[in-house]
Design a protein around this motif. Sequence first.
Motif, short mmCIF file in Angstrom:
data_model
loop_
_atom_site.label_atom_id
_atom_site.label_comp_id
_atom_site.label_asym_id
_atom_site.label_seq_id
_atom_site.Cartn_x
_atom_site.Cartn_y
_atom_site.Cartn_z
N GLY A 62 0.67 -1.06 0.00
CA GLY A 62 -0.18 -0.02 -0.02
C GLY A 62 0.89 1.48 0.09
N LEU A 63 1.68 1.19 0.62
CA LEU A 63 2.84 2.33 0.78
C LEU A 63 3.57 2.66 -0.40
N HIS A 64 4.07 1.37 -1.06
CA HIS A 64 4.54 1.72 -2.27
C HIS A 64 3.89 2.39 -3.40
N TRP A 65 2.75 1.75 -3.47
CA TRP A 65 1.53 2.41 -4.54
C TRP A 65 1.04 3.75 -4.23
N LEU A 66 1.03 3.91 -3.09
CA LEU A 66 0.63 5.42 -2.60
C LEU A 66 1.67 6.26 -2.83
N THR A 67 2.92 5.99 -2.47
CA THR A 67 4.22 6.81 -2.92
C THR A 67 4.16 6.96 -4.54
N ALA A 68 4.03 5.93 -5.04
CA ALA A 68 4.22 6.05 -6.62
C ALA A 68 3.19 7.13 -7.34
N VAL A 69 1.80 7.00 -6.75
CA VAL A 69 0.84 7.71 -7.24
C VAL A 69 1.31 9.22 -7.01
N LEU A 70 1.68 9.67 -5.55
CA LEU A 70 1.88 10.97 -5.19
C LEU A 70 3.17 11.57 -5.76
N LEU A 109 8.03 12.65 1.60
CA LEU A 109 9.23 12.62 2.59
C LEU A 109 8.79 11.84 3.93
N LEU A 110 7.56 12.18 4.46
CA LEU A 110 7.00 11.46 5.61
C LEU A 110 6.89 10.02 5.34
N LEU A 111 6.23 9.54 4.09
CA LEU A 111 5.65 8.27 3.87
C LEU A 111 6.97 7.54 3.62
N THR A 112 8.00 7.89 2.91
CA THR A 112 9.27 7.42 2.76
C THR A 112 10.03 6.99 4.20
N VAL A 113 10.15 7.90 4.98
CA VAL A 113 10.35 7.56 6.43
C VAL A 113 9.74 6.51 7.06
N PHE A 114 8.26 6.47 6.89
CA PHE A 114 7.59 5.42 7.29
C PHE A 114 7.70 4.29 6.67
N ALA A 122 19.13 4.04 -4.32
CA ALA A 122 19.12 5.30 -4.77
C ALA A 122 17.52 5.94 -4.83
N LEU A 123 16.54 5.04 -5.16
CA LEU A 123 15.32 5.69 -5.04
C LEU A 123 14.82 6.10 -3.82
N TYR A 124 15.15 5.32 -2.71
CA TYR A 124 14.69 5.75 -1.24
C TYR A 124 15.57 7.09 -1.06
N LEU A 125 16.66 7.12 -1.34
CA LEU A 125 17.84 8.39 -1.07
C LEU A 125 17.10 9.55 -1.92
N LEU A 126 16.70 9.42 -3.19
CA LEU A 126 16.16 10.53 -3.81
C LEU A 126 14.63 10.99 -3.27
N LEU A 127 13.83 9.82 -2.80
CA LEU A 127 12.70 10.40 -2.04
C LEU A 127 12.97 10.74 -0.82
N LEU A 128 14.04 10.87 -0.43
CA LEU A 128 14.17 11.73 1.03
C LEU A 128 14.94 12.92 0.51
N LEU A 129 15.81 12.95 -0.34
CA LEU A 129 16.55 14.17 -0.42
C LEU A 129 15.81 15.22 -1.33
N MET A 130 15.01 14.90 -2.36
CA MET A 130 14.26 15.78 -3.24
C MET A 130 13.34 16.70 -2.39
N PRO A 131 12.59 16.07 -1.54
CA PRO A 131 11.71 17.21 -0.92
C PRO A 131 12.55 17.91 0.28
N LEU A 132 13.72 17.45 0.89
CA LEU A 132 14.41 18.26 1.56
C LEU A 132 15.15 19.30 0.98
N SER A 133 15.58 19.15 -0.31
CA SER A 133 16.37 19.88 -1.05
C SER A 133 15.26 21.10 -1.35
N GLY A 134 14.05 20.83 -1.95
CA GLY A 134 13.16 21.76 -2.23
C GLY A 134 12.70 22.59 -1.07
N LEU A 135 12.89 21.88 -0.13
CA LEU A 135 12.21 22.71 1.35
C LEU A 135 13.35 23.67 1.67
#
Length: 174
Positions: A11-19, A55-60, A91-104
């Motif tokens: 569920g978290l994978h597909w929710l993340t993919a859609v978002l 970002l929060l979903l990825t941590v979860f 690499a995917l997990y790192l980008l899912l964390l770093l992209m939102p952080l860098s945007g912020l």
Amino acid sequence: MNDRYSSAQIGLHWLTAVLVLCTIFLPYGQDLVADWLGGTGGVFTLHKSLGLTILLLTVFRLLVRSVHGAPHLLADNAVWQRRAAKAGHLALYLLLLLMPLSGLLFGRKPVELFWLVQIDPLPLSDGARALARQFHLTAKYLLFILILGHAGIALWHHYRLRDGVLRAMLPRRN
């Protein structure tokens, strides 16, 4: 041996993919949705809100993965294939964390989280903001490549190898 991810992981994978797909679409499709979101500012409010949600979903997701682990789907494959799969996921997990952080980090204005909560910009130097912005704008291409590669390899496993790798991340059929 477990040959599937847990229901929570699926569920978290597909929710993340859609978002992620929605977040990627917003800046490029702003002409299509700006009127619905109150203008260009609304487009970027939603873009940033979805990014922080990712970002929060990825941590979860990482916490859930630490509890449930991952199935050993490539146990019979060559070592280099297992290492490539791990590197791609990392690499995917790192980008899912770093992209939102860098945007912020590169923003100078407060972020309105879904028009409800305001997050003030961090007190950073112009140089640090410029680095964060450059990372964000450059890393999006790496994210595009990784997403396409991830989906392509999953389809290759499903249609060419028929080895159950994709089914391990799909909801069970009744």
